[in-house]
Design an enzyme around this catalytic site. Structure first.
Site, PDB file in Angstrom:
ATOM      1  N   CYS A  42      -1.463  45.321 -73.605  1.00  0.00           N
ATOM      2  CA  CYS A  42      -2.481  46.282 -74.019  1.00  0.00           C
ATOM      3  C   CYS A  42      -1.846  47.374 -74.866  1.00  0.00           C
ATOM      4  O   CYS A  42      -0.650  47.663 -74.753  1.00  0.00           O
ATOM      5  CB  CYS A  42      -3.151  46.912 -72.797  1.00  0.00           C
TER       6      CYS A  42
ATOM      7  N   HIS B   1       2.561  44.629 -69.426  1.00  0.00           N
ATOM      8  CA  HIS B   1       1.605  45.711 -69.596  1.00  0.00           C
ATOM      9  C   HIS B   1       2.107  46.588 -70.742  1.00  0.00           C
ATOM     10  O   HIS B   1       3.295  46.570 -71.084  1.00  0.00           O
ATOM     11  CB  HIS B   1       1.516  46.554 -68.326  1.00  0.00           C
TER      12      HIS B   1
END
Length: 516
Positions: free
Chosen positions: A385, A342
């Protein structure tokens, strides 16, 4: 209450310090040269030391943090501005009114960032009579500071700097000339000592018989009145025979167009695969598919692949430090690191849900920090991301925080994450501020496209930038099953030559394993 505010402020400063590397601290010291006493700056060892000095001189406090924000902006640590309540755009708005860093400091720092390792070698050679006799490793910024201390360069005298830059790279002169125009400095006589040869003059051009001609392959020319535009005219139709066998400059340059990739060992490839997280971040289902594909493809390309799963932020940093000092790099052609996790703007999450700056990760492998990899290509691929989470269908998830949790604003781009040194490539799965997508069974769009295009195009002799352009095309055409979600990868690089993998003898893994 005041004690709480003061404690929180100092905690913020400590967090900023922890995200800065040695080169950042050196840059902060340089920018503070006109603000803080030099004898105190000399004893600085960390960013915290600088913060203490700024607070003592009343440049920094809980109510006014703009100077620190400006300093972080100047050294391109834009992702840290949020800790002070700023964004890159907000700092830019206030610089005209509140900026304290002089145009002179800005010019020298910009110059230091544009000086490549090869340019630095040439400048040090030219200036060796003004530099320390003992052998020390100098960065471009170190070298400029030494020239400044000796009075050879100052805010109202940049002529020698201009002359040296003209000898090495006329492109560098633009930065100096821009400063000269901005502060209205008069043009001075050429102050850089050069020898005229017995060769005849051609217009405004003198060919110099300086020692530099016999030690580097570039053609150095002395240009009266700094008229760079005359360079092309002066050498038009003129064949230069240089000492040392450098008569065919064009052929020599062609030999330097690709990185050396014919050593006995290709290099190491690290794959950091974070799947499970400690608190609020969701499990990254499908990421193991990516890790397996990366291992297969890079092993096929001749690299020794090492995979690490579920690493905390500190473990990631420890890994970088371990591999930074790995002695076997000297026998390898390149280094590759893939991080699957992430992320937010300019950073990736460790298993402990603490952010690690991409720039900090990469800075461990600069020529100064990892000499064994100096002048060798270093490739980093980041599947994470770089912005706000998006609610997605069940089969497609964003590699970001769960919906509703805040993320960092658009504050950094890949070109600002990458170290200023040459020979780096950073492949980002998505542009700043946006999510990247992962199928819970098939893996991420970006990694699957990267592995597919490497297998297709390496056997055709394509270079890595051409391959990543194809990856952009592939991912850019993809869409989620509802037809509403899109993604666009973004590479950034300071490569100086083409990076081309040697064609493997074995067929691609997709053919060996029946496709993806």
């Amino acid at each position: 209450m005041e004690e709480d505010v003061s404690l929180k402020f100092r905690q913020q400063l400590l967090l900023i310090d922890q995200n800065l590397v040695a080169e950042d601290v050196a840059a902060l010291k340089f920018f503070c040269t006109d603000l803080l006493p030099s004898r105190k700056l000399e004893s600085v060892k960390s960013a915290v030391d600088i913060f203490q000095l700024l607070m003592a001189e009343e440049y920094l406090n809980e109510e006014d943090t703009f100077l620190l924000a400006e300093l972080l902006y100047r050294i391109k640590c834009h992702s840290l501005l949020k800790k002070l309540g700023y964004t890159k755009e907000k700092v830019e708005e206030c610089l005209h009114e509140k900026g304290r860093v002089s145009p002179y400091r800005q010019m020298l720092y910009e110059l230091s960032e544009n000086i490549t390792n090869e340019m630095l070698k040439e400048i040090i050679f030219l200036m060796q009579s003004h530099l320390p006799k003992r052998r020390i490793t100098l960065s471009a910024l170190d070298m400029l500071i030494l020239l400044e201390k000796q009075g050879l360069v100052s805010d109202n005298n940049v002529q020698m700097l201009e002359d040296v830059c003209m000898e090495v790279s006329p492109d560098l002169v633009k930065t100096v000339n821009c400063y000269r125009t901005k502060v209205s400095l008069p043009q001075q006589e050429n102050s850089f000592p050069v020898k005229e040869s017995s060769l005849s003059h051609s217009g405004d051009i003198r060919v110099c018989a300086s020692p530099l001609e016999t030690s580097i392959t570039s053609v150095s020319s002395c240009i009266n009145d700094n008229k760079a535009a005359n360079l092309t005219q002066g050498f038009s139709g003129m064949k230069l025979e240089l000492p040392g066998g450098f008569s065919n400059v064009e052929n020599e340059s062609k030999k330097m167009t690709t990185y050396k990739m014919d050593g006995p060992h290709r290099g190491f490839c690290l794959v950091i695969n974070n799947v499970n997280f400690d608190r609020s971040l969701q499990e990254r289902k499908g990421s193991c598919k990516d890790a397996e594909e990366l291992k297969r493809v890079f092993t096929w390309l001749g690299l020794d692949v090492r995979t690490y799963k579920d690493q905390t932020s500190q473990q990631i940093m420890n890994l970088m430090q371990t591999w930074q000092h790995f002695p076997d790099h000297k026998d390898r052609d390149c280094f590759i690191c893939c991080i699957l996790s992430h992320g937010e703007s300019g950073a990736v999450y460790g298993k402990d849900e603490e952010l690690v700056s991409i720039r900090t990760i990469m800075s461990h492998f600069t020529a100064k920090q990892c000499p064994q990899l100096a002048e060798k290509p270093k490739l980093f691929f980041i599947q994470a991301c770089q912005g706000k989470a998006i609610q997605c269908p069940v089969y497609v998830e964003p590699d970001a925080r769960v919906p509703g949790l805040s993320s960092m604003q658009h504050s950094i781009s890949p070109s600002e994450s990458i170290p200023e040194e040459a020979d780096f490539l950073l492949g980002m799965a998505t542009i700043d501020g946006y999510v990247s997508f992962r199928h819970v069974q098939q893996g991420t769009w970006y990694v699957q496209a990267l592995c597919s295009k490497l297998q297709l195009l390496v056997p055709r002799g394509e270079d890595i930038l051409s391959i990543l352009t194809e990856v952009n095309e592939d991912v850019g055409r993809r869409v989620d099953r509802l037809g509403t979600k899109k993604q666009m990868p973004q590479p950034a690089y300071t490569l100086r030559r083409k990076f081309i993998f040697p064609i493997p003898k074995d067929p691609p893994p997709s053919q060996q394993h029946g496709g993806f």
